[in-house]
Design a protein around this motif. Structure first.
Motif, PDB file in Angstrom:
ATOM      1  N   UNK A  54       0.558  -1.055   0.587  1.00  0.00           N
ATOM      2  CA  UNK A  54      -0.093   0.082   0.197  1.00  0.00           C
ATOM      3  C   UNK A  54       0.574   1.246   0.067  1.00  0.00           C
ATOM      4  N   UNK A  55       1.811   1.080  -0.497  1.00  0.00           N
ATOM      5  CA  UNK A  55       3.059   2.413  -0.808  1.00  0.00           C
ATOM      6  C   UNK A  55       3.036   2.786  -2.927  1.00  0.00           C
ATOM      7  N   UNK A  56       3.620   3.725  -2.578  1.00  0.00           N
ATOM      8  CA  UNK A  56       3.128   4.163  -4.791  1.00  0.00           C
ATOM      9  C   UNK A  56       4.722   3.372  -5.122  1.00  0.00           C
ATOM     10  N   UNK A  57       4.819   3.145  -6.667  1.00  0.00           N
ATOM     11  CA  UNK A  57       5.869   2.457  -7.124  1.00  0.00           C
ATOM     12  C   UNK A  57       6.667   3.616  -6.612  1.00  0.00           C
ATOM     13  N   UNK A  58       6.741   4.983  -6.876  1.00  0.00           N
ATOM     14  CA  UNK A  58       7.705   5.762  -6.993  1.00  0.00           C
ATOM     15  C   UNK A  58       8.398   5.734  -5.621  1.00  0.00           C
ATOM     16  N   UNK A  59       7.803   5.532  -4.194  1.00  0.00           N
ATOM     17  CA  UNK A  59       8.250   5.603  -3.294  1.00  0.00           C
ATOM     18  C   UNK A  59       9.263   4.050  -2.982  1.00  0.00           C
ATOM     19  N   UNK A  60       8.658   3.384  -3.621  1.00  0.00           N
ATOM     20  CA  UNK A  60       9.862   2.327  -3.818  1.00  0.00           C
ATOM     21  C   UNK A  60      11.063   2.220  -4.760  1.00  0.00           C
ATOM     22  N   UNK A  61      10.669   3.203  -5.522  1.00  0.00           N
ATOM     23  CA  UNK A  61      11.782   3.175  -6.557  1.00  0.00           C
ATOM     24  C   UNK A  61      12.518   4.555  -5.973  1.00  0.00           C
ATOM     25  N   UNK A  62      12.429   5.472  -4.596  1.00  0.00           N
ATOM     26  CA  UNK A  62      13.115   5.844  -3.518  1.00  0.00           C
ATOM     27  C   UNK A  62      12.786   7.061  -4.768  1.00  0.00           C
ATOM     28  N   UNK A  63      12.478   7.133  -5.632  1.00  0.00           N
ATOM     29  CA  UNK A  63      12.034   9.013  -6.199  1.00  0.00           C
ATOM     30  C   UNK A  63      11.148   9.962  -5.726  1.00  0.00           C
ATOM     31  N   UNK A  64      10.385   9.160  -4.294  1.00  0.00           N
ATOM     32  CA  UNK A  64       9.632  10.533  -3.165  1.00  0.00           C
ATOM     33  C   UNK A  64       9.956   8.963  -1.541  1.00  0.00           C
ATOM     34  N   UNK A  65       9.653  10.544  -0.847  1.00  0.00           N
ATOM     35  CA  UNK A  65       9.798  10.191   0.460  1.00  0.00           C
ATOM     36  C   UNK A  65       8.432   9.699   0.975  1.00  0.00           C
ATOM     37  N   UNK A  66       7.856   9.877   0.036  1.00  0.00           N
ATOM     38  CA  UNK A  66       6.117   9.969   0.792  1.00  0.00           C
ATOM     39  C   UNK A  66       5.364   8.841   0.348  1.00  0.00           C
ATOM     40  N   UNK A  67       4.689   7.677   0.888  1.00  0.00           N
ATOM     41  CA  UNK A  67       4.762   6.400   0.559  1.00  0.00           C
ATOM     42  C   UNK A  67       3.090   6.577  -0.055  1.00  0.00           C
ATOM     43  N   UNK A  68       2.810   7.609   1.177  1.00  0.00           N
ATOM     44  CA  UNK A  68       1.237   7.379  -0.005  1.00  0.00           C
ATOM     45  C   UNK A  68       0.739   6.989  -1.426  1.00  0.00           C
ATOM     46  N   UNK A  69      -0.266   6.806  -1.570  1.00  0.00           N
ATOM     47  CA  UNK A  69      -0.788   6.611  -3.201  1.00  0.00           C
ATOM     48  C   UNK A  69      -1.334   7.276  -3.420  1.00  0.00           C
ATOM     49  N   UNK A  70      -1.438   8.238  -4.703  1.00  0.00           N
ATOM     50  CA  UNK A  70      -2.107   8.822  -5.163  1.00  0.00           C
ATOM     51  C   UNK A  70      -2.976   8.963  -6.156  1.00  0.00           C
ATOM     52  N   UNK A  71      -4.682   8.958  -5.507  1.00  0.00           N
ATOM     53  CA  UNK A  71      -5.235   8.759  -6.362  1.00  0.00           C
ATOM     54  C   UNK A  71      -5.768   9.107  -7.646  1.00  0.00           C
TER      55      UNK A  71
END
Length: 71
Positions: A54-71
């Protein structure tokens, strides 16, 4: 960056490789390779992991520090 973040999430949430394999269908070998920095996941597995954690792909890739998914 993925590998470090992936290992951190597994440790933080106390999820074993076995549980992740069982819950996602991703092979133990792939998970081991990701943890040991031998590979990074293909896009379909990145999406599967993001949904599972339940995190964003960008978070997993280190592109953001925000783990939240933007819907």
């Amino acid at each position: 960056m993925f590998n470090e973040r992936f290992v951190h999430i597994l440790q933080e949430r106390k999820i074993s490789t076995y549980k992740l394999t069982k819950d996602t269908g991703i092979s133990n070998g792939l998970i081991s390779d990701w943890k040991n920095k031998k590979r990074t996941p293909a896009s379909e597995n990145l999406i599967k992991l993001a949904d599972y954690f339940d995190v964003s792909v960008d978070y997993l890739l280190g592109r953001t520090e925000n783990p939240k998914v933007n819907l």
